[in-house]
Structures are given as C-alpha cells and as structure tokens.
Design a protein around this motif. Structure first.
Motif, short mmCIF file in Angstrom:
data_model
loop_
_atom_site.label_atom_id
_atom_site.label_comp_id
_atom_site.label_asym_id
_atom_site.label_seq_id
_atom_site.Cartn_x
_atom_site.Cartn_y
_atom_site.Cartn_z
N GLN A 133 37.92 25.87 31.84
CA GLN A 133 37.45 25.45 30.52
C GLN A 133 37.87 26.43 29.43
N ASN A 138 37.25 24.31 22.39
CA ASN A 138 35.98 23.66 22.06
C ASN A 138 35.95 22.17 22.35
N ASP A 140 34.65 19.46 24.19
CA ASP A 140 33.62 19.09 25.16
C ASP A 140 33.97 17.83 25.93
N SER A 392 22.79 21.32 15.81
CA SER A 392 23.47 22.22 16.74
C SER A 392 23.07 21.82 18.14
N GLU A 394 23.61 22.07 22.43
CA GLU A 394 24.17 22.87 23.51
C GLU A 394 25.42 22.17 24.01
N SER A 395 26.48 22.94 24.16
CA SER A 395 27.75 22.39 24.61
C SER A 395 27.57 21.58 25.89
N LYS A 397 29.49 21.69 28.22
CA LYS A 397 30.16 22.40 29.30
C LYS A 397 29.21 23.19 30.18
N TRP A 426 26.23 12.54 23.59
CA TRP A 426 27.09 13.38 22.76
C TRP A 426 27.97 12.54 21.84
N ARG A 441 27.47 20.50 15.48
CA ARG A 441 28.17 21.65 16.06
C ARG A 441 27.81 21.79 17.53
N SER A 442 28.78 22.26 18.27
CA SER A 442 28.53 22.54 19.67
C SER A 442 28.34 24.05 19.82
N GLU A 443 27.23 24.45 20.45
CA GLU A 443 26.97 25.89 20.60
C GLU A 443 27.18 26.29 22.07
N LYS A 444 27.74 27.48 22.25
CA LYS A 444 27.92 27.97 23.62
C LYS A 444 26.55 28.36 24.18
#
Ligand SMILES: [Zn+2]
Length: 581
Positions: A133, A138, A140, A392, A394-395, A397, A426, A441-444
């Motif tokens: 990954q 970024n 997803d 925001s 959570e990703s 991934k 998503w 936004r996707s957050e790590k």
C-alpha cells in the motif's frame, strides 16, 4: 458526454409502468444474452483492455468483435458499451493481480490442523498488503480492490491447492447475472435509434419510447409513449443540469420476482466547498472493531488554538440484530450448498436448491446495500446537523478484525468490516459530501486506537473496564485506559476523537499556512473528551426486525431529543431520526 469537474452524475431508478414491464424485461433478457455472448468472445482478448484507452467502451468492443446476434446497429452499440465497461473493470483487476502475483505465497494460507480447517493467514496477508500500500499513496479504493483480488486468489488456493499463475485461472468469464443495458452507445435522447427520451420539466414527467423484441422475437418500437412521473428531486436537478444517457436495468427481489427500472442520470453541480479559513467543525469517524462506525464532532478553538473543543457526544452506529439475520442467512446458504453437493449431478432437485440459494444471496446482498446507504446517510446527517464543513474518515486501508470472528456470526462481521460494506459507505460518503459542499478527508489510522485523546500519550486497550481485566492489555480490547491521566472510554469512541483531532490539525495547518500536511496522532493537540452514558448514546438497529420492516416502521432514535431530521434510505422511505446535542 464527459462530466465537467464541478459536475457529478446522480442516478435515480424509476419503475416502468406495469403495461410495459413484460416488454422491457424481454428486451433485458435478450440484450443480456447478447452481452454475455460478447463477453465470452471478448474474454480471451482481456489483455487488449489493459492498454489505457479513453472514450466510449463500445468503440473498443466493436473494433474487436461483431455482434453475436445482430438486431440493430445502435442496439448492438449499447450492448457493446455494457460489455466493454465490464471488460475494462476486469482489466483493472488483472493489473492489480499482476502487482500482487509475485508475492502470493503459501505463507498466506494456514494449513489444516486437527482443530481447524485450512484457512487464510490474515496476518501475513495484512503485512504483505501493508508493504504494497506504500506504493498506492492515498488511493483507498485501489487498496480495497487489491485486498479483494488477494482474497479471490486465496479462495482459489483453498479450492485448488495452488495459487493462480494467471488472473484468468481464478476468474471465470464475468457474465451478467441480471439484465442491464446502458443507452450510452446510442445517438442521444432525441435521435436515438434504440430509445428516445424527453423531459417535461414543468409537468414533472418524462416520455420514453424504446425498441424491444416481441414474443416472436420481432423487434419493434413502443407504439405509445411510456409516461414516467419524475420524483421532485430529479425535476429540481433537471432544471439546472444536463441529463445523460439512461440505463435500463432489472431489479430482482428476494422472492425472485423482477421489475424493470430506468435509471435516469442527471449531471448535478457540486456545491461549492467551504473556504478553509471558514472551516470550524469537523466530523471524525472510525471503523469500529465491535460496532460498524463511531463518529464525533470537534471544533477548532480560536481563543485557545491548542485546545480543540468536542461538541457532540459519540454516535455509535451498531448493526445489532442485523448481524444475527445475516449470520443466519449465511448459515442457510452453507447448509443448502452442502445438501445440494450430496445430490447426483443429474438430480432434478438441484435446480430447486440453486433457486433457493440465489434467493438467499439476493436477500443477503440487499441487506448489505441497505446497511451501507443507511450508515453513510446517518453520518452525512450527523455532519449536517452539526454544521461540519469537513468529514475526516479513518482510511479504508485498515484490516480491523484480524484473527477474530469465530462461527458464522463472526464470519459475517469480519466480512462486513473488511470488505464491500466499508468500501460502499466510503463511495457514498465521498460523492454525497461533495453534493453537500462538505470536504472529505482520509486520515491515516496509525495509533488512533492506542492513543489517549485527552493527554495524547500512548494507551493500552483491555477486554473491558472491569478490574480483573486491568493487568492484561489486549491489542483488540474494547476498552481504552490511559495509565498517564486515567482516561477511560470505549476504544472506538477514543479512536473517533483521535481521527477528528487529526482533521482539526489539518484544518489549522491549512488556515495558518495554506499548505496541506497530514499529521500523526502523537503530534496534535489533545481535547477534553465529553462524558457520555455508554448505553444512552448507542444507536441500535432494532433487533429481531427485518430491515424492510424497520424502514417501513421508520424509526431510529439516538439519545437527546433536541435536534431531529429526516433521512431517506435508498428505498426512499423516510426515517425519523433524532440526534443527540
Ligand atoms: Zn491520558
């Protein structure tokens, strides 16, 4: 007709009137068999679709093959468009397969032992995917596709004992199971040679002509226009945006009955996004270990920039009784499949079993789709009620349920958490947030479930808040307990605050410098989390009620009764929803 960047297509399914249902379904059956015959011819040429090629998919297809059953040039183009889109999707998966093929190894599979059947070694799969990954930055969605292709390869291993060498070894020709015909290959609504569609926006009506085969297989046009009543929201969008070629499609209900619908597709202008300077409120959500989603709202704090404020109590989206329903349906499918396997190849009872199995799968999939829509709509509603300008999340991934999930119920929960439902939520969030003018936004997620949101230090998780569990931290424990400041809360709740903290840090960075920067959870300001009654704030899908009934009954409650709003599910049934304030 290519979409502008500030536009996006929205599609609405409109049921065709009873008097043309039979004709439309016959058309769909005929075109489905043409599409499938085309797919069989195209499948050996899958590599041809690997090369990046833009423009309509039908052009790609008609260069390669002729119609397997010609009945009108534009009709074939529409069928070719449908087949071409499927081939392009498969080519994308084949590309992903090429990426993962070198790392497919026996280490992915857990050998059979006396206690357990052979299965997937999720830990090593997870490690391998995490390594890969990093190459995907970024993206997803690409990650979900990759995970999906790995799963498919592992399932192949479980059946065949070896990993596939070629993508085609594990993927059969992807045939259409239900009828679908996009009219995008025709010459447009006014000049179409397989359909004509016109809108009367004032009257809120549409008029449709379409070409179909009669019972003797003779092709003809509908003699009278088919009048469709447009939903108000479609009329509103049509006033502003252009409409695109519709798709005719069949919906198969759980009992096997079929309905033909026309997807009317309208280009809708995206709402303008809030200027970063004006963003104050952020909805943060994380994919729960136990529940499906947990969300919370934080606000920036101009008076004390290093102390963001928590506004909402947590919103827990749990699937409650639905878990049990889905688990039972899966068990029923397993039992039916086992019973069928015992029958001789030519036993006439096989067909009846196949029908029942299909029916179970349809019910199962319909519930999953409904759940994804409901969960995504709930989050958007929660964000709107709280006037958030940024979501925001959570990703995708993360593989949350590694090593968990015994039995059929756990099997369903694993699947729910790891694959399609999360990806569906998503997708819905991403496109709907744009329509509402919210940023997304996707957050790590690194560290978010093992960091104390109050003091920002590392914290352990435990099976429960009970004293006897205290000496014994477990990585997947449901309860977070901070040894530094004594903060104690549901793990998913703490993680959702941490995700929101990352969103707030991003907003403040944008406001201060105008440059994007992703933060890690240890470097952002901590918040004073709001106390809550663990049971009071839980949103529960009522147990022991079919989802259909639940929507009919139309009530879901969250604690606190100050704010209320209406939410529509994908079946357009209004749900009354009250949100805590
Ligand atoms: Zn702490």
């Amino acid at each position: 007709m290519r979409a502008d960047r500030d536009q996006q297509p929205l599609s609405y399914a409109i049921r065709l009137p009873d008097e043309v249902q039979e004709d439309a379904l016959r058309l769909l059956d005929t075109s489905r068999s043409v599409v499938n015959a085309a797919l069989i011819k195209l499948w050996p040429k899958l590599d041809d679709f690997l090369q990046a090629r833009t423009g309509p998919a039908w052009k790609h297809v008609v260069d390669l093959i002729d119609s397997p059953d010609p009945h009108g040039n534009r009709q074939w183009r529409c069928e070719a468009e449908t087949a071409g889109r499927i081939m392009r999707g498969q080519a994308e998966r084949k590309q992903v397969f090429a990426l993962i093929q070198p790392m497919l190894s026996d280490g992915f599979m857990r050998p059979k032992t006396e206690q357990r059947a052979a299965g997937k070694n999720r830990k090593s799969i997870k490690e391998a995917i995490e390594a890969l990954q990093k190459t995907l930055e970024n993206d997803d969605t690409a990650f979900v596709t990759m995970q999906n292709v790995v799963e498919q390869a592992c399932n192949h291993f479980l059946k065949q004992g070896t990993f596939p060498e070629k993508y085609e070894d594990m993927q059969a020709v992807p045939l259409l199971k239900v009828g679908m015909l996009t009219y995008a290959g025709d010459d447009g609504m006014a000049k179409g040679q397989s359909y004509r569609l016109s809108f009367d926006v004032q009257a809120g009506m549409a008029s449709l002509f379409f070409r179909f085969p009669d019972e003797q297989g003779q092709w003809q046009w509908s003699k009278e226009p088919v009048t469709l009543t447009l939903p108000t929201c479609v009329v509103e969008h049509l006033k502003e945006g252009a409409s695109m070629a519709p798709t005719l499609r069949e919906l198969v209900k759980a009992d096997g009955s079929r309905v033909a619908v026309l997807d009317v597709i309208v280009q809708v202008k995206k709402a303008p996004l809030a200027d970063w300077k004006s963003v104050e409120r952020v909805l943060g959500f994380d994919w729960g270990v136990h529940g499906l989603i947990t969300a919370v709202v934080l606000s920036t704090n101009p008076a004390e920039p290093d102390k963001p404020v928590q506004l909402s109590r947590p919103l827990f989206v749990n699937t409650g009784g639905l878990d049990g329903h889905q688990a039972r349906t899966r068990r029923q499918i397993d039992a039916l499949q086992a019973a069928r396997a015992k029958l001789a190849e030519d036993d006439p009872k096989r067909a009846a079993y196949a029908q029942e199995i299909n029916q179970c799968w349809r019910l199962y999939e319909a519930r999953n789709r409904e759940l994804a829509h409901l969960a995504a709509n709930l989050l958007l509603l929660f964000a709107s009620v709280w006037e958030c300008s940024l979501i925001s999340g959570e990703s995708l991934k993360t593989l949350k349920t590694t090593g968990r999930g015994k039995g059929v119920r756990g099997k369903w929960r694993n699947w729910r958490n790891n694959t399609t439902i999360r990806a569906d939520i998503w997708h819905i969030l991403r496109y709907k947030s744009h329509l509402l003018g919210m940023r997304f936004r996707s957050e790590k997620p690194r560290g978010t479930s093992h960091t104390c949101p109050r003091c920002g230090k590392e914290a352990h998780t435990y099976r429960s808040p009970r004293l006897e569990h205290r000496p014994d931290p477990v990585k997947w424990g449901r309860w977070l307990l901070c040894a530094h400041c004594g903060y104690s809360a549901d793990r998913d709740y703490a993680a959702s605050i941490n995700i929101a903290r990352l969103g707030i840090a991003f907003v403040m960075q944008m406001q201060a410098t105008g440059k994007a920067k992703a933060f890690s959870v240890t470097e952002v300001a901590s918040v004073k989390p709001v106390r809550y009654m663990p049971t009071g704030a839980v949103l529960l899908f009522p147990p022991q009620t079919l989802l259909g009934r639940l929507l009919q009954a139309g009530k879901i409650y969250v604690n606190g009764w100050k704010k209320s709003a209406t939410i529509r599910s994908s079946y357009a049934t209004p749900l009354l929803l009250r949100l805590c304030s």
